[in-house]
Design an enzyme around this catalytic site. Sequence first.
Site, PDB file in Angstrom:
ATOM      1  N   LYS A  67      41.169  34.456  24.621  1.00  0.00           N
ATOM      2  CA  LYS A  67      40.496  35.495  24.264  1.00  0.00           C
ATOM      3  C   LYS A  67      39.148  35.957  25.263  1.00  0.00           C
ATOM      4  O   LYS A  67      38.664  35.220  25.689  1.00  0.00           O
ATOM      5  CB  LYS A  67      39.447  35.210  23.014  1.00  0.00           C
ATOM      6  CG  LYS A  67      40.328  35.156  21.721  1.00  0.00           C
ATOM      7  CD  LYS A  67      39.783  35.188  20.276  1.00  0.00           C
ATOM      8  CE  LYS A  67      40.668  35.211  19.203  1.00  0.00           C
ATOM      9  NZ  LYS A  67      41.464  36.431  19.097  1.00  0.00           N
ATOM     10  N   ARG A  95      51.004  35.861  13.359  1.00  0.00           N
ATOM     11  CA  ARG A  95      52.441  36.239  12.957  1.00  0.00           C
ATOM     12  C   ARG A  95      53.484  35.187  13.423  1.00  0.00           C
ATOM     13  O   ARG A  95      54.540  35.051  12.482  1.00  0.00           O
ATOM     14  CB  ARG A  95      52.658  37.448  13.553  1.00  0.00           C
ATOM     15  CG  ARG A  95      52.690  37.520  15.184  1.00  0.00           C
ATOM     16  CD  ARG A  95      52.835  39.081  15.830  1.00  0.00           C
ATOM     17  NE  ARG A  95      51.440  39.578  15.709  1.00  0.00           N
ATOM     18  CZ  ARG A  95      51.179  40.570  16.138  1.00  0.00           C
ATOM     19  NH1 ARG A  95      51.825  41.384  16.515  1.00  0.00           N
ATOM     20  NH2 ARG A  95      49.802  40.997  16.065  1.00  0.00           N
TER      21      ARG A  95
HETATM   22  N1  BES Z   1      42.612  35.996  14.654  1.00  0.00           N
HETATM   23  C1  BES Z   1      42.906  37.234  15.449  1.00  0.00           C
HETATM   24  C2  BES Z   1      42.489  38.505  14.662  1.00  0.00           C
HETATM   25  C3  BES Z   1      41.036  38.597  14.438  1.00  0.00           C
HETATM   26  C4  BES Z   1      40.437  39.643  15.284  1.00  0.00           C
HETATM   27  C5  BES Z   1      40.492  38.089  13.173  1.00  0.00           C
HETATM   28  C6  BES Z   1      38.755  39.544  15.132  1.00  0.00           C
HETATM   29  C7  BES Z   1      39.072  38.371  13.229  1.00  0.00           C
HETATM   30  C8  BES Z   1      38.333  39.200  13.971  1.00  0.00           C
HETATM   31  C9  BES Z   1      44.386  37.287  16.047  1.00  0.00           C
HETATM   32  O1  BES Z   1      45.066  36.015  16.083  1.00  0.00           O
HETATM   33  C10 BES Z   1      44.433  37.785  17.149  1.00  0.00           C
HETATM   34  O2  BES Z   1      43.865  37.474  18.254  1.00  0.00           O
HETATM   35  N2  BES Z   1      45.060  39.156  17.065  1.00  0.00           N
HETATM   36  C11 BES Z   1      45.178  39.851  18.269  1.00  0.00           C
HETATM   37  C12 BES Z   1      46.498  40.239  18.281  1.00  0.00           C
HETATM   38  C13 BES Z   1      47.021  41.021  19.827  1.00  0.00           C
HETATM   39  C14 BES Z   1      47.130  40.121  20.902  1.00  0.00           C
HETATM   40  C15 BES Z   1      48.481  41.677  19.280  1.00  0.00           C
HETATM   41  C16 BES Z   1      44.254  41.078  18.317  1.00  0.00           C
HETATM   42  O3  BES Z   1      44.042  41.719  17.154  1.00  0.00           O
HETATM   43  O4  BES Z   1      43.782  41.413  19.272  1.00  0.00           O
HETATM   44 ZN    ZN Z   2      44.896  35.401  17.939  1.00  0.00          ZN
END
Ligand code: BES
Ligand code: ZN
Length: 463
Positions: A244, A319
């Site tokens: 992240k 996913r």
């Molecule tokens: N757990 C996160 C989504 C999330 C973000 C939940 C902020 C709560 C607060 C998820 O696994 C994620 O990182 N999703 C990515 C997907 C992308 C890489 C396609 C996202 O939403 O940035």
């Molecule tokens: Zn994630």
Amino acid sequence: MKLKFTKDISKETNKVFIASKLDDLKNYISKECMTYFKTAWKDEAVQFIKTPSTTVYVINRKGKNAEAMRKLGNQVHSALKNEKSVGVYGDANGDLLAFVEGFLLSNYQFLKYFTDKAKRENKIKTLAVAGDLKKADLDELENLTTAVFWARDMVNEPVSYLDSVVLAQEIQAKGKAGNYSVKVLDKKAIEKEKMGGLLAVNQGSVTPPTFTIIEYKPKNAKNKKPIVLVGKGIVYDTGGLSLKPTAHSMDLMKSDMGGAAAMAGVMHAIALNKISVHVIALIPSTDNRPGKNAYAPGDVVTMLDGTTIEVLNTDAEGRMVLADALAYGNQYNPELMIDAATLTGAAVRALGSKTSICMGNAKDKVFEKLEKAGNDMHDRVVRFPFWDEWKEDLKSDIADMKNLGGPSAGMITAGKFLEHFTKHPYIHIDIAGPAFLEAAEDYKGKGGTGAGVRLLYQFLKNY
Ligand code: BES
Ligand code: ZN
Ligand code: ZN
């Protein structure tokens, strides 16, 4: 805090009265009090008078819907949370119950890690409730709140305690207490099932994955074919090798099992309240880290159902684990499949914390019921479109699909990815916005909210 069903709250030191006309309370409050309240009654929703021996609240419920009553419950709770003796009397079933619900939900605290817990704990032990409702209504509310608090606890627990194995154990313990079946697949069993998505995400972890199967099957079930629920159980999401990237974007990622908490919570609630529906919940769980032999962008993963996925971002891990769980769920020949997941930042950016986002291919009627349940409970969903055009964004150059969509509508491409693995009517609920709050919202405090538990409880109860 416990609820006590009673006929009379006159002995309680602190009394709350709910009515739409002050006159309706003339048998309950003293003349002096009455005179006092008459002055301000018209405009104010909450009035109170404090004497050395008692505090009396009067709440004007006129024109207030259930949610307004929950919020008033929260307001009065802030004032009375450290009082030992509190009673509430209400003249109308729904309103009184909603007020009590708001009061009860406000009493949640997560104190486990404070050394001075006792000092911090709200002092109130019971709320005596009298008026136009049944004891069974209070019992139901209490059971549902127990489940919501459990879900909140799990979301608030850091991964240093709640890893994938402990999550499964907690659910198992609750199943024993609530007398419903919980089976946990360990890594070996997960390998045997060929859950390629769950195993890929787990490659960077030092903790094995778990796959928990919860089943509640009452004899008087209304549905012949079960409803299958799936909850995202990522106990911590670093993003993996696609770490992240921005400041603070990892801080709250202990909450990435909010979907698992919602589904385990709702199973507990329907079992405690003996709701007559046959439901199975599936919880794939692991943390997502860049360690060890972590799965990498560019990898191709073969999923449980044989679909090949090109991984283009390891942070789109939800996913990957949900897809295997949905594919596994097909074997139950379900009438309906629903997943709940803290799945996308796109959902948070679009609508923030006030609502979840739902989408899917189930009939409009089913969505209408879900939306109504959400509005009734104020655990709301907004339906998004789910057109096949968004599948285009998931085309891979070297595999059946990639795990990454285009630059926009990320919450929808994530849903379309998941739909690929389902063979039955399907609803996807992205709870990323409301699952965890950084600032309190009325009876939902900071931290885990239990989003989805009350929504799906109401949906299943009215199914
Ligand atoms: N757990 C996160 C989504 C999330 C973000 C939940 C902020 C709560 C607060 C998820 O696994 C994620 O990182 N999703 C990515 C997907 C992308 C890489 C396609 C996202 O939403 O940035
Ligand atoms: Zn994630
Ligand atoms: Zn995640």
